[in-house]
Write a protein that holds these residues in place. Structure first.
Motif, PDB file in Angstrom:
ATOM      1  N   GLY A 152      56.326  16.724 149.525  1.00 12.74           N
ATOM      2  CA  GLY A 152      55.793  15.980 150.640  1.00 12.74           C
ATOM      3  C   GLY A 152      55.339  16.778 151.510  1.00 12.74           C
ATOM      4  O   GLY A 152      55.629  16.782 152.841  1.00 12.74           O
ATOM      5  N   LEU A 153      54.361  17.851 150.857  1.00 15.67           N
ATOM      6  CA  LEU A 153      54.042  18.972 152.082  1.00 15.67           C
ATOM      7  C   LEU A 153      52.699  18.577 152.638  1.00 15.67           C
ATOM      8  O   LEU A 153      51.910  17.802 151.895  1.00 15.67           O
ATOM      9  N   ASP A 154      52.504  18.945 153.910  1.00 21.25           N
ATOM     10  CA  ASP A 154      51.491  18.814 154.754  1.00 21.25           C
ATOM     11  C   ASP A 154      50.408  20.185 154.454  1.00 21.25           C
ATOM     12  O   ASP A 154      51.034  20.938 155.117  1.00 21.25           O
ATOM     13  N   PRO A 155      49.459  20.072 153.749  1.00 21.36           N
ATOM     14  CA  PRO A 155      48.692  21.291 153.601  1.00 21.36           C
ATOM     15  C   PRO A 155      48.204  22.012 154.873  1.00 21.36           C
ATOM     16  O   PRO A 155      48.205  23.262 155.048  1.00 21.36           O
ATOM     17  N   ARG A 156      47.992  21.226 155.884  1.00 20.26           N
ATOM     18  CA  ARG A 156      47.501  21.881 157.299  1.00 20.26           C
ATOM     19  C   ARG A 156      48.646  22.708 157.976  1.00 20.26           C
ATOM     20  O   ARG A 156      48.313  23.326 158.864  1.00 20.26           O
ATOM     21  N   ALA A 157      49.907  22.390 157.559  1.00 18.02           N
ATOM     22  CA  ALA A 157      50.878  22.865 158.046  1.00 18.02           C
ATOM     23  C   ALA A 157      51.506  24.010 157.026  1.00 18.02           C
ATOM     24  O   ALA A 157      52.594  24.582 157.287  1.00 18.02           O
ATOM     25  N   THR A 158      50.809  24.459 156.030  1.00 13.92           N
ATOM     26  CA  THR A 158      51.434  25.191 155.025  1.00 13.92           C
ATOM     27  C   THR A 158      50.568  26.382 154.791  1.00 13.92           C
ATOM     28  O   THR A 158      49.463  26.459 154.921  1.00 13.92           O
ATOM     29  N   SER A 159      51.193  27.727 154.826  1.00 12.85           N
ATOM     30  CA  SER A 159      50.666  28.792 154.317  1.00 12.85           C
ATOM     31  C   SER A 159      50.884  29.444 153.121  1.00 12.85           C
ATOM     32  O   SER A 159      52.012  29.315 152.644  1.00 12.85           O
ATOM     33  N   PHE A 160      49.904  29.729 152.316  1.00 11.51           N
ATOM     34  CA  PHE A 160      50.020  30.242 150.925  1.00 11.51           C
ATOM     35  C   PHE A 160      49.761  31.620 150.838  1.00 11.51           C
ATOM     36  O   PHE A 160      48.656  31.967 151.334  1.00 11.51           O
ATOM     37  N   PHE A 161      50.663  32.371 150.253  1.00 14.19           N
ATOM     38  CA  PHE A 161      50.622  33.865 150.078  1.00 14.19           C
ATOM     39  C   PHE A 161      50.379  34.240 148.704  1.00 14.19           C
ATOM     40  O   PHE A 161      51.202  33.741 148.028  1.00 14.19           O
ATOM     41  N   GLU A 162      49.386  35.005 148.133  1.00 17.40           N
ATOM     42  CA  GLU A 162      49.152  35.137 146.866  1.00 17.40           C
ATOM     43  C   GLU A 162      48.440  36.483 146.541  1.00 17.40           C
ATOM     44  O   GLU A 162      47.635  37.016 147.359  1.00 17.40           O
ATOM     45  N   ASP A 163      48.628  37.091 145.420  1.00 20.74           N
ATOM     46  CA  ASP A 163      47.706  38.236 145.178  1.00 20.74           C
ATOM     47  C   ASP A 163      46.573  38.194 144.358  1.00 20.74           C
ATOM     48  O   ASP A 163      45.674  38.924 144.237  1.00 20.74           O
TER      49      ASP A 163
ATOM     50  N   ALA B 168      43.892  26.105 147.483  1.00 24.18           N
ATOM     51  CA  ALA B 168      44.630  25.932 148.682  1.00 24.18           C
ATOM     52  C   ALA B 168      44.006  26.052 149.870  1.00 24.18           C
ATOM     53  O   ALA B 168      44.161  24.965 150.552  1.00 24.18           O
ATOM     54  N   TYR B 169      43.092  26.731 150.013  1.00 24.88           N
ATOM     55  CA  TYR B 169      42.116  26.453 151.333  1.00 24.88           C
ATOM     56  C   TYR B 169      41.446  25.238 151.226  1.00 24.88           C
ATOM     57  O   TYR B 169      41.379  24.738 152.371  1.00 24.88           O
ATOM     58  N   ASP B 170      40.908  24.760 150.221  1.00 23.74           N
ATOM     59  CA  ASP B 170      40.157  23.431 150.101  1.00 23.74           C
ATOM     60  C   ASP B 170      41.082  22.318 150.463  1.00 23.74           C
ATOM     61  O   ASP B 170      40.466  21.456 150.970  1.00 23.74           O
ATOM     62  N   LEU B 171      42.362  22.338 149.929  1.00 22.46           N
ATOM     63  CA  LEU B 171      43.401  21.506 150.330  1.00 22.46           C
ATOM     64  C   LEU B 171      43.702  21.606 151.923  1.00 22.46           C
ATOM     65  O   LEU B 171      44.283  20.443 152.374  1.00 22.46           O
ATOM     66  N   GLY B 172      43.479  22.485 152.715  1.00 18.14           N
ATOM     67  CA  GLY B 172      43.509  22.560 154.068  1.00 18.14           C
ATOM     68  C   GLY B 172      44.736  23.852 154.512  1.00 18.14           C
ATOM     69  O   GLY B 172      45.077  23.748 155.527  1.00 18.14           O
ATOM     70  N   MET B 173      45.206  24.226 153.371  1.00 23.46           N
ATOM     71  CA  MET B 173      46.269  25.374 153.607  1.00 23.46           C
ATOM     72  C   MET B 173      45.727  26.787 154.492  1.00 23.46           C
ATOM     73  O   MET B 173      44.334  26.970 154.334  1.00 23.46           O
ATOM     74  N   THR B 174      46.635  27.314 155.071  1.00 19.14           N
ATOM     75  CA  THR B 174      46.110  28.752 155.612  1.00 19.14           C
ATOM     76  C   THR B 174      46.347  29.717 154.326  1.00 19.14           C
ATOM     77  O   THR B 174      47.568  29.685 154.125  1.00 19.14           O
ATOM     78  N   THR B 175      45.386  30.479 153.973  1.00 17.07           N
ATOM     79  CA  THR B 175      45.465  31.463 152.869  1.00 17.07           C
ATOM     80  C   THR B 175      45.633  32.948 153.216  1.00 17.07           C
ATOM     81  O   THR B 175      45.004  33.388 154.183  1.00 17.07           O
ATOM     82  N   VAL B 176      46.796  33.546 152.549  1.00 20.28           N
ATOM     83  CA  VAL B 176      47.039  35.000 152.669  1.00 20.28           C
ATOM     84  C   VAL B 176      46.726  35.726 151.534  1.00 20.28           C
ATOM     85  O   VAL B 176      47.555  35.473 150.631  1.00 20.28           O
ATOM     86  N   LEU B 177      45.841  36.637 151.365  1.00 18.89           N
ATOM     87  CA  LEU B 177      45.807  37.417 150.228  1.00 18.89           C
ATOM     88  C   LEU B 177      46.601  38.688 150.626  1.00 18.89           C
ATOM     89  O   LEU B 177      46.432  39.380 151.529  1.00 18.89           O
ATOM     90  N   VAL B 178      47.473  39.228 149.322  1.00 19.86           N
ATOM     91  CA  VAL B 178      48.192  40.166 149.497  1.00 19.86           C
ATOM     92  C   VAL B 178      47.979  40.975 148.515  1.00 19.86           C
ATOM     93  O   VAL B 178      47.884  40.941 147.145  1.00 19.86           O
ATOM     94  N   GLY B 179      47.832  42.509 148.878  1.00 21.68           N
ATOM     95  CA  GLY B 179      48.189  43.526 147.752  1.00 21.68           C
ATOM     96  C   GLY B 179      46.897  44.556 147.867  1.00 21.68           C
ATOM     97  O   GLY B 179      46.417  44.646 149.073  1.00 21.68           O
ATOM     98  N   PRO B 180      46.926  45.766 147.458  1.00 24.84           N
ATOM     99  CA  PRO B 180      46.240  46.893 147.574  1.00 24.84           C
ATOM    100  C   PRO B 180      44.626  46.701 147.929  1.00 24.84           C
ATOM    101  O   PRO B 180      44.018  47.436 148.311  1.00 24.84           O
ATOM    102  N   GLN B 181      44.136  45.327 147.184  1.00 29.07           N
ATOM    103  CA  GLN B 181      42.629  45.057 147.179  1.00 29.07           C
ATOM    104  C   GLN B 181      42.278  44.000 148.151  1.00 29.07           C
ATOM    105  O   GLN B 181      41.226  43.779 148.401  1.00 29.07           O
ATOM    106  N   ALA B 182      43.355  43.816 148.876  1.00 31.98           N
ATOM    107  CA  ALA B 182      43.132  42.513 149.963  1.00 31.98           C
ATOM    108  C   ALA B 182      42.063  42.812 150.931  1.00 31.98           C
ATOM    109  O   ALA B 182      41.286  42.043 151.470  1.00 31.98           O
ATOM    110  N   GLN B 183      42.033  43.990 151.535  1.00 30.64           N
ATOM    111  CA  GLN B 183      41.179  44.536 152.651  1.00 30.64           C
ATOM    112  C   GLN B 183      39.951  44.361 152.277  1.00 30.64           C
ATOM    113  O   GLN B 183      39.062  44.320 153.351  1.00 30.64           O
ATOM    114  N   HIS B 184      39.524  44.654 151.069  1.00 32.60           N
ATOM    115  CA  HIS B 184      38.196  44.291 150.583  1.00 32.60           C
ATOM    116  C   HIS B 184      37.554  42.971 150.260  1.00 32.60           C
ATOM    117  O   HIS B 184      36.478  43.181 149.985  1.00 32.60           O
ATOM    118  N   SER B 185      38.582  42.157 150.342  1.00 28.90           N
ATOM    119  CA  SER B 185      37.891  40.776 150.019  1.00 28.90           C
ATOM    120  C   SER B 185      37.088  40.247 151.193  1.00 28.90           C
ATOM    121  O   SER B 185      37.499  40.454 152.249  1.00 28.90           O
TER     122      SER B 185
END
Length: 220
Positions: free
Chosen positions: A159-170, A178-195
């Motif tokens: 029963g999650l509300d995607p607008r109030a959900t943050s997803f962390f993923e490498d 996740a973004y398309d559903l309305g989540m706040t997305t966070v890219l994690v890892g050594p290549q993240a800053q290049h995205s």
């Protein structure tokens, strides 16, 4: 810059290479056993088995899915490969434990791995008690990330509300649905800053400093 996550009350985390650093080398052990398995199932030389392994990963989001569809592999046999892997490369991070414990709301694991692997890794990292549930490959019926069906099943199950959900993923591509559903997305890892992907809201090399520095909803 400090991330504004004051609208978030549900925290969704990938497991491998997200809750521990990619530099640990642990996933290298996983991949090695996977390649040996693919070679055994297909009778291919190891280099060709590795190529096929990556092909299935790219096409299906999970090597196992390709093996199931094309070679009739039993997922239980595949997952058993990793249940006795040494976890000595993974170190507990007390600062991460503290940062996760202070996140307001519910916390979940969302992983393409199976339940046994997730349980072993979380227990070893000292994180097992911090999550409300582990949504693993069995939970979403072997429709792995980045398949949007798996994401919807996760949302529906809890029963999650995607607008109030943050997803962390490498994995960058796993953030798109996740973004398309309305989540706040966070890219994690050594290549993240290049995205430069437009569906990535935040980027961080390591998880702990990002969590400790983010603006969070005040506890009520």
């Amino acid at each position: 810059m400090t991330a504004d996550l004051t609208h978030i009350d549900t925290w969704l985390f990938d497991l491998d290479n997200t809750l521990y650093p990619e530099e640990s080398g642990f996933m290298g052990q996983v991949e090695g056993r996977m390649t040996d398995f693919v070679a055994r199932v297909t009778d291919l030389p190891r280099d060709q088995a590795y190529t096929l392994q990556k092909k299935y990963l790219a096409e299906h989001g999970l090597t196992l899915r390709g093996l199931m569809l094309n070679h009739g592999v039993d997922p239980a046999d595949f997952h058993a490969l990793f249940h006795d892997l040494s976890l000595e490369l993974l170190a507990q991070d007390p600062d991460l434990v503290s940062a996760l414990s202070q996140l307001p709301g519910r916390r979940f694991i969302f992983t393409n791995a199976d339940d046994k692997h997730a349980e072993r890794v979380l227990a070893h990292l000292g994180l097992a008690d911090l999550f409300d549930d582990v949504f693993h490959i069995h939970s979403f019926g072997f429709t792995p990330k980045p398949d949007p069906v798996g994401f919807q099943r996760m949302l529906d199950a809890h029963g999650l509300d995607p607008r109030a959900t943050s997803f962390f993923e490498d994995s960058e591509r796993n953030l798109q649905p996740a973004y398309d559903l309305g989540m706040t997305t966070v890219l994690v890892g050594p290549q993240a800053q290049h995205s430069t992907a437009p569906f990535v809201n935040h980027r961080t090399t390591t998880l702990t400093p990002f969590l400790t520095g983010a603006r969070l909803k005040e506890a009520v």
